[in-house]
Design a protein around this motif. Structure first.
Motif, mmCIF file in Angstrom:
data_model
loop_
_atom_site.group_PDB
_atom_site.id
_atom_site.type_symbol
_atom_site.label_atom_id
_atom_site.label_comp_id
_atom_site.label_asym_id
_atom_site.label_seq_id
_atom_site.Cartn_x
_atom_site.Cartn_y
_atom_site.Cartn_z
ATOM 1 N N GLN A 175 0.851 -1.178 0.000
ATOM 2 C CA GLN A 175 0.000 0.000 0.000
ATOM 3 C C GLN A 175 0.893 1.237 0.000
ATOM 4 O O GLN A 175 2.105 1.144 0.171
ATOM 5 C CB GLN A 175 -0.908 0.014 1.217
ATOM 6 N N ARG A 176 0.281 2.393 -0.245
ATOM 7 C CA ARG A 176 1.048 3.631 -0.275
ATOM 8 C C ARG A 176 1.449 4.037 1.144
ATOM 9 O O ARG A 176 0.614 4.092 2.041
ATOM 10 C CB ARG A 176 0.227 4.742 -0.931
ATOM 11 N N GLY A 177 2.727 4.294 1.323
ATOM 12 C CA GLY A 177 3.212 4.693 2.631
ATOM 13 C C GLY A 177 4.725 4.632 2.702
ATOM 14 O O GLY A 177 5.405 4.280 1.732
ATOM 15 N N GLU A 178 5.263 4.936 3.868
ATOM 16 C CA GLU A 178 6.702 5.023 4.062
ATOM 17 C C GLU A 178 7.275 3.808 4.776
ATOM 18 O O GLU A 178 8.466 3.766 5.089
ATOM 19 C CB GLU A 178 7.047 6.293 4.850
ATOM 20 N N PRO A 229 10.811 -6.646 0.163
ATOM 21 C CA PRO A 229 11.461 -6.646 -1.149
ATOM 22 C C PRO A 229 12.934 -6.257 -1.036
ATOM 23 O O PRO A 229 13.341 -5.526 -0.122
ATOM 24 C CB PRO A 229 10.671 -5.607 -1.933
ATOM 25 N N GLU A 230 13.709 -6.765 -1.986
ATOM 26 C CA GLU A 230 15.131 -6.444 -2.034
ATOM 27 C C GLU A 230 15.340 -5.049 -2.606
ATOM 28 O O GLU A 230 14.749 -4.697 -3.629
ATOM 29 C CB GLU A 230 15.863 -7.461 -2.916
ATOM 30 N N SER A 231 16.180 -4.269 -1.956
ATOM 31 C CA SER A 231 16.562 -2.960 -2.473
ATOM 32 C C SER A 231 17.752 -3.141 -3.402
ATOM 33 O O SER A 231 18.837 -3.524 -2.962
ATOM 34 C CB SER A 231 16.921 -2.012 -1.326
ATOM 35 N N ILE A 232 17.530 -2.895 -4.710
ATOM 36 C CA ILE A 232 18.618 -3.051 -5.672
ATOM 37 C C ILE A 232 19.590 -1.884 -5.564
ATOM 38 O O ILE A 232 20.800 -2.066 -5.527
ATOM 39 C CB ILE A 232 18.060 -3.174 -7.101
ATOM 40 N N PHE A 233 19.059 -0.680 -5.511
ATOM 41 C CA PHE A 233 19.887 0.491 -5.244
ATOM 42 C C PHE A 233 19.003 1.672 -4.884
ATOM 43 O O PHE A 233 17.804 1.684 -5.156
ATOM 44 C CB PHE A 233 20.793 0.849 -6.429
ATOM 45 N N THR A 234 19.613 2.655 -4.283
ATOM 46 C CA THR A 234 19.004 3.958 -4.022
ATOM 47 C C THR A 234 19.839 5.008 -4.737
ATOM 48 O O THR A 234 21.067 4.972 -4.689
ATOM 49 C CB THR A 234 18.946 4.263 -2.523
ATOM 50 N N THR A 235 19.167 5.925 -5.423
ATOM 51 C CA THR A 235 19.883 6.919 -6.221
ATOM 52 C C THR A 235 19.636 8.324 -5.672
ATOM 53 O O THR A 235 18.632 8.577 -5.003
ATOM 54 C CB THR A 235 19.447 6.856 -7.700
ATOM 55 N N THR A 236 20.573 9.204 -5.961
ATOM 56 C CA THR A 236 20.421 10.614 -5.585
ATOM 57 C C THR A 236 19.806 11.434 -6.709
ATOM 58 O O THR A 236 19.571 12.643 -6.549
ATOM 59 C CB THR A 236 21.778 11.224 -5.211
ATOM 60 N N ILE A 237 19.534 10.792 -7.862
ATOM 61 C CA ILE A 237 18.930 11.496 -8.994
ATOM 62 C C ILE A 237 17.443 11.678 -8.709
ATOM 63 O O ILE A 237 16.734 10.716 -8.426
ATOM 64 C CB ILE A 237 19.138 10.713 -10.300
ATOM 65 N N SER A 238 16.969 12.889 -8.791
ATOM 66 C CA SER A 238 15.571 13.181 -8.464
ATOM 67 C C SER A 238 14.725 13.297 -9.721
ATOM 68 O O SER A 238 15.240 13.437 -10.832
ATOM 69 C CB SER A 238 15.480 14.474 -7.653
ATOM 70 N N ALA A 239 13.418 13.237 -9.523
ATOM 71 C CA ALA A 239 12.403 13.448 -10.566
ATOM 72 C C ALA A 239 12.477 12.425 -11.682
ATOM 73 O O ALA A 239 12.196 12.722 -12.842
ATOM 74 C CB ALA A 239 12.504 14.858 -11.132
ATOM 75 N N ASP A 258 10.438 3.248 -6.625
ATOM 76 C CA ASP A 258 9.671 4.129 -5.752
ATOM 77 C C ASP A 258 10.324 5.502 -5.791
ATOM 78 O O ASP A 258 11.408 5.710 -5.221
ATOM 79 C CB ASP A 258 9.666 3.570 -4.328
ATOM 80 N N GLY A 259 9.642 6.463 -6.464
ATOM 81 C CA GLY A 259 10.188 7.803 -6.564
ATOM 82 C C GLY A 259 10.281 8.503 -5.225
ATOM 83 O O GLY A 259 11.148 9.357 -5.018
ATOM 84 N N GLY A 260 9.396 8.143 -4.302
ATOM 85 C CA GLY A 260 9.428 8.764 -2.989
ATOM 86 C C GLY A 260 10.643 8.356 -2.171
ATOM 87 O O GLY A 260 11.177 9.139 -1.391
ATOM 88 N N LYS A 261 11.071 7.112 -2.337
ATOM 89 C CA LYS A 261 12.251 6.608 -1.630
ATOM 90 C C LYS A 261 13.498 6.602 -2.514
ATOM 91 O O LYS A 261 14.582 6.226 -2.039
ATOM 92 C CB LYS A 261 11.982 5.191 -1.114
ATOM 93 N N SER A 262 13.323 6.976 -3.797
ATOM 94 C CA SER A 262 14.422 6.977 -4.777
ATOM 95 C C SER A 262 15.126 5.626 -4.810
ATOM 96 O O SER A 262 16.351 5.548 -4.928
ATOM 97 C CB SER A 262 15.428 8.090 -4.460
ATOM 98 N N THR A 263 14.340 4.565 -4.711
ATOM 99 C CA THR A 263 14.905 3.225 -4.598
ATOM 100 C C THR A 263 14.222 2.277 -5.581
ATOM 101 O O THR A 263 12.998 2.319 -5.757
ATOM 102 C CB THR A 263 14.729 2.687 -3.163
ATOM 103 N N GLU A 291 5.971 -0.757 2.047
ATOM 104 C CA GLU A 291 5.058 0.195 1.422
ATOM 105 C C GLU A 291 5.782 1.015 0.353
ATOM 106 O O GLU A 291 7.001 1.183 0.396
ATOM 107 C CB GLU A 291 4.459 1.115 2.481
ATOM 108 N N ILE A 292 4.996 1.511 -0.608
ATOM 109 C CA ILE A 292 5.522 2.288 -1.724
ATOM 110 C C ILE A 292 4.910 3.687 -1.670
ATOM 111 O O ILE A 292 3.694 3.834 -1.540
ATOM 112 C CB ILE A 292 5.184 1.622 -3.076
ATOM 113 N N ILE A 293 5.748 4.709 -1.782
ATOM 114 C CA ILE A 293 5.257 6.084 -1.726
ATOM 115 C C ILE A 293 4.772 6.542 -3.096
ATOM 116 O O ILE A 293 3.658 7.032 -3.267
ATOM 117 C CB ILE A 293 6.361 7.040 -1.212
ATOM 118 N N ASN A 294 5.617 6.384 -4.104
ATOM 119 C CA ASN A 294 5.311 6.891 -5.445
ATOM 120 C C ASN A 294 5.809 5.897 -6.493
ATOM 121 O O ASN A 294 6.896 6.066 -7.044
ATOM 122 C CB ASN A 294 5.961 8.261 -5.645
ATOM 123 N N PRO A 295 5.038 4.850 -6.770
ATOM 124 C CA PRO A 295 5.520 3.799 -7.680
ATOM 125 C C PRO A 295 5.514 4.245 -9.127
ATOM 126 O O PRO A 295 4.646 4.984 -9.576
ATOM 127 C CB PRO A 295 4.518 2.663 -7.458
#
Length: 274
Positions: free
Chosen positions: A15-18, A61-71, A40-45, A22-26
């Motif tokens: 569901q949507r959440g932090e 779920p497995e986190s493949i990577f988190t990026t600092t690139i926004s938008a 997830d754009g909200g978590k940049s992950t 949960e996924i903020i912005n899929p």
């Protein structure tokens, strides 16, 4: 996750959440070897969901990577370690990212010529795009939401470049800029028309769900009943007229799937492709 043959048999995944599951912005889902990935754009992950384990209530779920690139708006995986993205970027339209979430190359330009000087976030919003990859060639296709643009590009995954094969533009985005705390922002007008709502592809064709409606209260501008079909050289192949206006689409083998509603819960329509 819905079983098309038995729609009542589904798996409630997130569901949507932090929270940790949960996924903020899929963004768009794409398949992986173990299951599927969601950015997830909200978590940049970028997360990977394993189909063999997701029914475990404690599964994360497995986190493949988190990026600092926004938008970042949408993704496609090109190799095991390279992804191509579109988004609202200050430089170029396409960003190539490695599996550490690092920017390794940028390429391409926004598809419209703008009259006047606008900041990149206004141009990026006006050019908001969906993207899909060919199943058998190093090609991608893009469609724009606020303009009627379809672009097809050939990728070089060694040089990290993209070459334009074909561009079709039915109309350009209409908008104004409205200051928000001293910063101009993209703002729809009565002449803002929605273009392509969703895009999918198989080995031979690209399927683009078209709205063409003005963004007005009396218009269901976020649905479309027409699908424009192109080959991978950008040539129009044929047109599909749906019996139920749809919000989005996908294709698999010889089937076309659309999401629609009859003033109630969402439902999935299944069509046999010609």
């Amino acid at each position: 996750i819905i079983d098309i043959d038995n729609p009542e048999d589904y798996i409630y995944l997130s569901q949507r959440g932090e929270g940790p599951r949960e996924i903020i912005n899929p963004s768009r889902i794409f398949l992986s070897n173990e299951g599927f990935c969601v950015f997830d754009g909200g978590k940049s992950t970028l997360f990977n969901f394993n189909m063999q384990e997701i029914q475990d209530e404690k599964y994360l779920p497995e986190s493949i990577f988190t990026t600092t690139i926004s938008a970042i708006v949408t993704w496609e995986q090109l190799t095991d370690s390279i992804y191509i993205t579109t988004g609202i970027f200050p430089e170029n339209r396409f960003y190539f990212i490695d599996n550490n979430g690092q920017l390794i190359a940028r390429n391409g330009s926004y598809p419209f010529e703008f009259n006047g000087e606008y900041p990149f976030h206004v141009k990026g919003m006006a050019s908001l795009s969906a993207m899909v990859k060919s199943l058998k060639e190093n090609k991608i296709a893009t469609s724009t939401l606020y303009g009627g643009h379809i672009g097809i590009y050939e990728l070089d995954v060694q040089e990290l470049t993209c070459r334009t094969i074909s561009e079709t533009n039915l109309f350009s985005p209409q908008f104004s800029t409205q200051d928000y705390e001293g910063t101009p922002n993209f703002s729809p007008t009565p002449d803002t028309r929605w273009g392509y709502l969703s895009i999918a592809a198989d080995e031979n064709y690209i399927y683009a769900l078209y709205s063409g409606k003005l963004q007005r209260r009396d218009e269901e501008f976020d649905t479309g009943s027409i699908i424009h079909v192109f080959d991978w050289e950008g040539k129009p192949a044929y047109e599909i007229k749906l019996d139920k206006p749809a919000y989005c689409l996908d294709v698999y083998q010889d089937k076309l799937y659309t999401l629609y509603t009859d003033n109630g819960p969402f439902d999935i329509a299944v069509y046999v492709l010609p």
